[in-house]
Design a protein around this motif. Structure first.
Motif, PDB file in Angstrom:
ATOM      1  N   SER A  53       0.838  -1.191   0.000  1.00  0.00           N
ATOM      2  CA  SER A  53       0.000   0.000   0.000  1.00  0.00           C
ATOM      3  C   SER A  53       0.877   1.246   0.000  1.00  0.00           C
ATOM      4  O   SER A  53       2.081   1.184   0.250  1.00  0.00           O
ATOM      5  N   GLY A  54       0.258   2.377  -0.282  1.00  0.00           N
ATOM      6  CA  GLY A  54       0.978   3.643  -0.272  1.00  0.00           C
ATOM      7  C   GLY A  54       1.511   4.063  -1.620  1.00  0.00           C
ATOM      8  O   GLY A  54       2.276   5.030  -1.714  1.00  0.00           O
ATOM      9  N   LEU A  55       1.127   3.350  -2.690  1.00  0.00           N
ATOM     10  CA  LEU A  55       1.616   3.687  -4.028  1.00  0.00           C
ATOM     11  C   LEU A  55       0.730   4.721  -4.717  1.00  0.00           C
ATOM     12  O   LEU A  55       1.058   5.174  -5.808  1.00  0.00           O
ATOM     13  N   GLY A  56      -0.386   5.054  -4.095  1.00  0.00           N
ATOM     14  CA  GLY A  56      -1.381   5.885  -4.753  1.00  0.00           C
ATOM     15  C   GLY A  56      -2.509   5.051  -5.320  1.00  0.00           C
ATOM     16  O   GLY A  56      -3.319   5.529  -6.105  1.00  0.00           O
ATOM     17  N   GLU A  57      -2.565   3.781  -4.869  1.00  0.00           N
ATOM     18  CA  GLU A  57      -3.553   2.858  -5.434  1.00  0.00           C
ATOM     19  C   GLU A  57      -4.985   3.268  -5.099  1.00  0.00           C
ATOM     20  O   GLU A  57      -5.889   3.138  -5.930  1.00  0.00           O
ATOM     21  N   MET A  58      -5.215   3.791  -3.898  1.00  0.00           N
ATOM     22  CA  MET A  58      -6.568   4.215  -3.567  1.00  0.00           C
ATOM     23  C   MET A  58      -6.922   5.517  -4.272  1.00  0.00           C
ATOM     24  O   MET A  58      -8.073   5.733  -4.660  1.00  0.00           O
ATOM     25  N   ALA A  59      -5.934   6.391  -4.450  1.00  0.00           N
ATOM     26  CA  ALA A  59      -6.185   7.638  -5.179  1.00  0.00           C
ATOM     27  C   ALA A  59      -6.622   7.350  -6.611  1.00  0.00           C
ATOM     28  O   ALA A  59      -7.366   8.128  -7.204  1.00  0.00           O
ATOM     29  N   LEU A  60      -6.168   6.224  -7.162  1.00  0.00           N
ATOM     30  CA  LEU A  60      -6.587   5.840  -8.507  1.00  0.00           C
ATOM     31  C   LEU A  60      -8.095   5.605  -8.569  1.00  0.00           C
ATOM     32  O   LEU A  60      -8.738   5.898  -9.579  1.00  0.00           O
ATOM     33  N   LEU A  61      -8.668   5.084  -7.484  1.00  0.00           N
ATOM     34  CA  LEU A  61     -10.093   4.762  -7.465  1.00  0.00           C
ATOM     35  C   LEU A  61     -10.973   5.872  -6.906  1.00  0.00           C
ATOM     36  O   LEU A  61     -12.194   5.839  -7.078  1.00  0.00           O
ATOM     37  N   LEU A  62     -10.378   6.846  -6.235  1.00  0.00           N
ATOM     38  CA  LEU A  62     -11.190   7.860  -5.560  1.00  0.00           C
ATOM     39  C   LEU A  62     -12.140   8.621  -6.489  1.00  0.00           C
ATOM     40  O   LEU A  62     -13.276   8.903  -6.095  1.00  0.00           O
ATOM     41  N   PRO A  63     -11.745   8.976  -7.715  1.00  0.00           N
ATOM     42  CA  PRO A  63     -12.723   9.657  -8.580  1.00  0.00           C
ATOM     43  C   PRO A  63     -13.981   8.822  -8.822  1.00  0.00           C
ATOM     44  O   PRO A  63     -15.100   9.349  -8.803  1.00  0.00           O
ATOM     45  N   ALA A  64     -13.811   7.521  -9.031  1.00  0.00           N
ATOM     46  CA  ALA A  64     -14.970   6.649  -9.247  1.00  0.00           C
ATOM     47  C   ALA A  64     -15.787   6.504  -7.969  1.00  0.00           C
ATOM     48  O   ALA A  64     -17.025   6.540  -7.998  1.00  0.00           O
ATOM     49  N   LEU A  65     -15.109   6.347  -6.838  1.00  0.00           N
ATOM     50  CA  LEU A  65     -15.826   6.219  -5.572  1.00  0.00           C
ATOM     51  C   LEU A  65     -16.584   7.504  -5.249  1.00  0.00           C
ATOM     52  O   LEU A  65     -17.708   7.464  -4.729  1.00  0.00           O
ATOM     53  N   ALA A  66     -15.973   8.644  -5.565  1.00  0.00           N
ATOM     54  CA  ALA A  66     -16.648   9.922  -5.335  1.00  0.00           C
ATOM     55  C   ALA A  66     -17.900  10.043  -6.195  1.00  0.00           C
ATOM     56  O   ALA A  66     -18.923  10.578  -5.747  1.00  0.00           O
ATOM     57  N   GLN A  67     -17.833   9.537  -7.427  1.00  0.00           N
ATOM     58  CA  GLN A  67     -19.005   9.586  -8.299  1.00  0.00           C
ATOM     59  C   GLN A  67     -20.129   8.715  -7.753  1.00  0.00           C
ATOM     60  O   GLN A  67     -21.295   9.122  -7.722  1.00  0.00           O
ATOM     61  N   LEU A  68     -19.777   7.516  -7.311  1.00  0.00           N
ATOM     62  CA  LEU A  68     -20.786   6.641  -6.714  1.00  0.00           C
ATOM     63  C   LEU A  68     -21.400   7.288  -5.481  1.00  0.00           C
ATOM     64  O   LEU A  68     -22.611   7.201  -5.247  1.00  0.00           O
ATOM     65  N   SER A  69     -20.555   7.936  -4.690  1.00  0.00           N
ATOM     66  CA  SER A  69     -21.024   8.605  -3.485  1.00  0.00           C
ATOM     67  C   SER A  69     -21.925   9.787  -3.824  1.00  0.00           C
ATOM     68  O   SER A  69     -22.968   9.998  -3.200  1.00  0.00           O
ATOM     69  N   ALA A  70     -21.543  10.558  -4.848  1.00  0.00           N
ATOM     70  CA  ALA A  70     -22.343  11.717  -5.257  1.00  0.00           C
ATOM     71  C   ALA A  70     -23.718  11.293  -5.759  1.00  0.00           C
ATOM     72  O   ALA A  70     -24.691  12.048  -5.646  1.00  0.00           O
ATOM     73  N   ASP A  71     -23.800  10.080  -6.291  1.00  0.00           N
ATOM     74  CA  ASP A  71     -25.079   9.558  -6.775  1.00  0.00           C
ATOM     75  C   ASP A  71     -25.934   8.991  -5.645  1.00  0.00           C
ATOM     76  O   ASP A  71     -27.007   8.431  -5.900  1.00  0.00           O
ATOM     77  N   GLY A  72     -25.441   9.116  -4.413  1.00  0.00           N
ATOM     78  CA  GLY A  72     -26.203   8.648  -3.259  1.00  0.00           C
ATOM     79  C   GLY A  72     -25.910   7.223  -2.849  1.00  0.00           C
ATOM     80  O   GLY A  72     -26.598   6.672  -1.982  1.00  0.00           O
ATOM     81  N   GLY A  73     -24.887   6.608  -3.450  1.00  0.00           N
ATOM     82  CA  GLY A  73     -24.589   5.216  -3.152  1.00  0.00           C
ATOM     83  C   GLY A  73     -23.804   5.023  -1.867  1.00  0.00           C
ATOM     84  O   GLY A  73     -23.087   5.912  -1.409  1.00  0.00           O
ATOM     85  N   TRP A  74     -23.963   3.837  -1.297  1.00  0.00           N
ATOM     86  CA  TRP A  74     -23.194   3.427  -0.121  1.00  0.00           C
ATOM     87  C   TRP A  74     -21.948   2.682  -0.571  1.00  0.00           C
ATOM     88  O   TRP A  74     -21.974   1.939  -1.557  1.00  0.00           O
ATOM     89  N   LEU A  75     -20.859   2.871   0.169  1.00  0.00           N
ATOM     90  CA  LEU A  75     -19.589   2.207  -0.118  1.00  0.00           C
ATOM     91  C   LEU A  75     -19.191   1.348   1.074  1.00  0.00           C
ATOM     92  O   LEU A  75     -19.405   1.741   2.226  1.00  0.00           O
ATOM     93  N   ALA A  76     -18.605   0.195   0.796  1.00  0.00           N
ATOM     94  CA  ALA A  76     -18.146  -0.697   1.862  1.00  0.00           C
ATOM     95  C   ALA A  76     -16.695  -1.086   1.619  1.00  0.00           C
ATOM     96  O   ALA A  76     -16.318  -1.431   0.495  1.00  0.00           O
TER      97      ALA A  76
END
Length: 230
Positions: A53-76
């Motif tokens: 971890s720590g390579l920026g791997e989660m930052a790669l997914l954050l735009p998609a997760l933010a979109q799902l969140s903005a649409d009212g979705g729950w994340l686990a």
């Protein structure tokens, strides 16, 4: 023929497959151009292979997760090896009040299967046991099929040569340039990827001061409340 090719599990050898469920833009045009459906897939299992971890791997997914969140979705997040950095996730646009952390113990695959089957989550990210077997992976793929959910497993690069039912497998490696990440698509529905991509990854929250106490407390509280899933 068009109806057959629209199924998603059949494609022309010189093209990328279409997807029955709308994909989620990754936030990187070069990556979207290489992903079937032009984004991270819903209704299928995705594997991201990384050594540490720590390579920026989660930052790669954050735009998609933010979109799902903005649409009212729950994340686990199931069995994450770290507590999310709440200020960075909030700065990226993730609604922390709809973020759930599951401490699954030795029942990661079972927990993911239940979350997918519930139909209540827009995104499920999990860190399964190293010895997860093909049968468990197949059950997760079946559980994700036909659902409008982004299902992602984080696994070791040591599994790159081991067959998996996941239709999309991506290997991440660090590169010398600061803030850059090598993204190699090992498997996708469609023609093989020609070469790895080198993407510039923005890590939100690194230059912005945000008070984290309340957000971290909320995430921790949800984690404790859902510990019974294990």
């Amino acid at each position: 023929m068009a109806a057959v090719l629209a199924r998603g599990d059949i494609w022309r050898g010189d093209a990328l497959a279409s997807l029955p469920e709308a994909s989620i833009p990754s936030g990187h045009a070069a990556l979207d151009a290489e992903l079937p459906g032009s984004g991270w897939p819903r209704g299928n299992l995705t594997e991201i292979l990384v050594d540490r971890s720590g390579l920026g791997e989660m930052a790669l997914l954050l735009p998609a997760l933010a979109q799902l969140s903005a649409d009212g979705g729950w994340l686990a997040l199931v069995a994450p090896p770290w507590l999310p950095h709440a200020p960075a996730w909030a700065a990226a646009g993730v609604a922390l009040e709809r973020l759930v952390i599951v401490r699954a113990g030795r029942q990661v695959a079972w927990s993911v299967e239940q979350l997918l089957a519930s139909g209540g989550f827009a995104g499920v990210l999990a860190w399964p046991e190293a010895n997860i077997d093909a049968a468990a992976l197949r059950r997760l793929q079946v559980a994700a099929e036909g659902r409008s959910v982004f299902a992602c497993l984080w696994r070791s690069t040591a599994t790159a040569g081991i067959p998996s039912p996941a239709p999309l497998r991506v290997l991440l490696k660090p590169v010398s340039a600061a803030g850059a990440l090598s993204v190699q698509i090992l498997k996708r529905r469609g023609r093989p990827a020609a070469r790895p991509l080198v993407l510039s990854i923005l890590r939100p929250g690194r230059t912005t001061r945000v008070v984290a106490g309340a957000a971290l407390s909320l995430v921790a509280a949800r984690s404790a409340a859902l510990a019974a899933v294990a």
